[in-house]
Scaffold this active site. Structure first.
Site, PDB file in Angstrom:
ATOM      1  N   CYS A   1       0.904  -1.336   0.041  1.00  0.00           N
ATOM      2  CA  CYS A   1       0.067  -0.150  -0.005  1.00  0.00           C
ATOM      3  C   CYS A   1       0.765   1.182  -0.012  1.00  0.00           C
ATOM      4  O   CYS A   1       0.777   1.801  -0.957  1.00  0.00           O
ATOM      5  CB  CYS A   1      -1.013   0.155   1.317  1.00  0.00           C
ATOM      6  SG  CYS A   1      -1.926   1.531   1.192  1.00  0.00           S
TER       7      CYS A   1
ATOM      8  N   HIS B   1      -1.538   6.671   2.410  1.00  0.00           N
ATOM      9  CA  HIS B   1      -1.418   5.099   3.270  1.00  0.00           C
ATOM     10  C   HIS B   1      -2.012   5.452   4.790  1.00  0.00           C
ATOM     11  O   HIS B   1      -1.570   6.342   5.531  1.00  0.00           O
ATOM     12  CB  HIS B   1      -0.247   4.414   3.384  1.00  0.00           C
ATOM     13  CG  HIS B   1      -0.084   3.309   4.305  1.00  0.00           C
ATOM     14  ND1 HIS B   1      -0.873   2.083   4.151  1.00  0.00           N
ATOM     15  CD2 HIS B   1       0.334   3.004   5.587  1.00  0.00           C
ATOM     16  CE1 HIS B   1      -0.791   1.194   5.306  1.00  0.00           C
ATOM     17  NE2 HIS B   1      -0.114   1.562   6.120  1.00  0.00           N
TER      18      HIS B   1
END
Length: 474
Positions: free
Chosen positions: A84, A138
């Site tokens: 991610c 993130h």
């Protein structure tokens, strides 16, 4: 191997300049300022290409499918890092992971690039209203739902961090792999209640509010959905769409990994030790979460239509990386197999090509220069990607770019290059193994051809192409 072509300046600007300006940027006789296209920037966390428009007819995704009919679907789009934060940091700064130096989930990209201008910041600096709802940069799921996580405050005029009952009902989640934390577990919950009570339902609702509020534009609205990231949580009605007995597991062959380097294997033991029944249970939940998010995407698209903003708004839908769901015994991300590197990418531009697919190899890194060009904005730093505007005009057009994906695990770095036919991967510069797959003959990547004598020339050419793609490491 890769032929070099040159695209004429006329061809490149014919989409980004002529169509956009002809439709929306013409000044009237009173010399009013040019009208600017809005941007609806939709991110879906951990979404692979198990979608109807990508050929998976089992998974129900009518809204993403209808978006594909409005624009260009990129059939060979790839993440730069199948995790991610590294992926999002790369996409949003327009820099490769070896420039951002983000390889894990803790480092903020501004530690290494304090003055970089992010994609949303570029729009904000050019008189766009820049807003974020949900997960764009993130932050951990589910632990940081409702917080800012690793957000970048200077990218936005406004931010919204919804938190729904999926967060408050974590104690109800069934974890099939209890030795794993919920964010990296095969875990699920079929929730009671309405869509709007879930975090992603709230994301859609807040995005709708912002569309109404800022409909005069111009806006850059980033809408970040959390699912299908684990734990796979969605209202029960989406689970009901997938009877457990009907869940199809990916094809596997005996001794599949005998020719694969040890470094390439991220899931140990295979399938995390789950039985066939448990794997079907997990995959059912993943698909239910996809269908739930698809419904929320549909709500946002419906509001865009209702407000008559569709013909004034560029729409981009992307996922930060792909997702293994049992291929080669692997699950989730952090591998360089096709399912983890391959991502959905759909771009719809007012007045542009609709309902077409491009088979050219492209990267998430290409989104930044594409949106900048389409909206007539000048990036303030050199970007690592290449504008896709020529492919938005002609999806089958001439293209000379490969796609690069890398990963770092246990101090070993894997680097992969994808052409339209081949995937070539080196682990630790080849010292920990090499892989070559011919997707024309072997789309499931069952046969590693790297040591086959008939592919020596191919390996050498792709090794040179791989080195060319990582100049920062030289």
């Amino acid at each position: 191997m890769i032929k070099r072509y040159f695209v004429s300046a006329f061809f490149v600007c014919s989409f980004s300049g002529c169509i956009v300006k002809k439709s929306y940027a013409a000044e009237d006789e009173k010399g009013k300022a040019e009208k600017k296209l809005n941007v609806l920037f939709i991110a879906v966390d951990d979404l692979n290409t198990d979608l109807g428009c990508y050929g998976n007819k089992f998974v129900k995704t009518p809204n993403i499918d209808r978006l594909a009919k409005r624009g260009v679907k990129f059939d060979k789009a790839y993440t730069q890092f199948p995790l991610c934060s590294p992926s999002r940091s790369s996409l949003l700064t327009g820099q490769r992971p070896d420039v951002t130096k983000v390889y894990e989930l803790q480092t903020h990209f501004r530690k290494n690039l304090p003055n970089v201008v992010t994609l949303p910041q570029l729009f904000k600096n050019n008189e766009y209203y820049s807003a974020r709802v949900g997960k764009i940069y993130h932050y951990g799921v589910p632990g940081q739902i409702g917080t800012d996580g690793l957000d970048d405050p200077i990218s936005w005029d406004r931010k919204v961090n919804p938190k729904g009952r999926d967060k408050t009902e974590e104690s109800l989640v069934k974890n099939l792999t209890p030795d794993q934390g919920l964010g990296s577990a095969l875990a699920w919950h079929a929730s009671e209640g309405a869509d709007e009570e879930q975090t992603d339902g709230m994301v859609a609702s807040e995005a709708i509010k912002l569309l109404k509020e800022k409909k005069a534009g111009p806006f850059f609205l980033a809408v970040g959905f959390y699912r299908p990231h684990s734990p796979y949580v969605a209202p029960k009605k989406y689970f009901d769409q997938y009877p457990l007995a009907s869940i199809p597991l990916p094809k596997e062959i005996q001794n599949d990994l005998d020719d694969v380097p040890e470094a390439a294997i991220s899931t140990k033991p295979a399938h995390l030790g789950l039985s066939v029944a448990q794997r079907k249970e997990a995959l059912r939940a993943y698909y239910a979460s996809i269908s739930f998010v698809d419904a929320q995407v549909g709500r946002v698209l419906d509001e865009l239509d209702r407000l008559k903003l569709t013909n004034k708004t560029i729409i981009v839908l992307w996922s930060d990386h792909g997702y293994n769901v049992g291929q080669h015994g692997q699950w989730m991300k952090q591998s360089l197999f096709e399912n983890a590197a391959h991502v959905p990418l759909i771009i719809s531009v007012p007045g542009g090509t609709a309902g077409k697919a491009s088979g050219r190899t492209v990267e998430l890194l290409d989104i930044y220069p594409t949106l900048a060009e389409l909206c007539g904005l000048m990036p303030t730093q050199k970007l690592g990607g290449k504008s896709l505007t020529s492919l938005l005009k002609n999806p089958d057009g001439i293209w000379d770019k490969a796609a690069y994906t890398q990963v770092r695990r246990n101090k070993i770095t894997g680097r992969s290059v994808r052409t339209e036919r081949f995937r070539y991967t080196e682990w630790d510069g080849g010292k920990a193994g090499v892989e070559l797959y011919d997707h024309q003959k072997d789309p499931n990547e069952f046969t590693n051809l790297a040591k086959e004598s008939t592919y020596i020339i191919t390996v050498n050419e792709l090794a040179m192409l791989l080195q060319k793609g990582y100049p920062e490491t030289k």
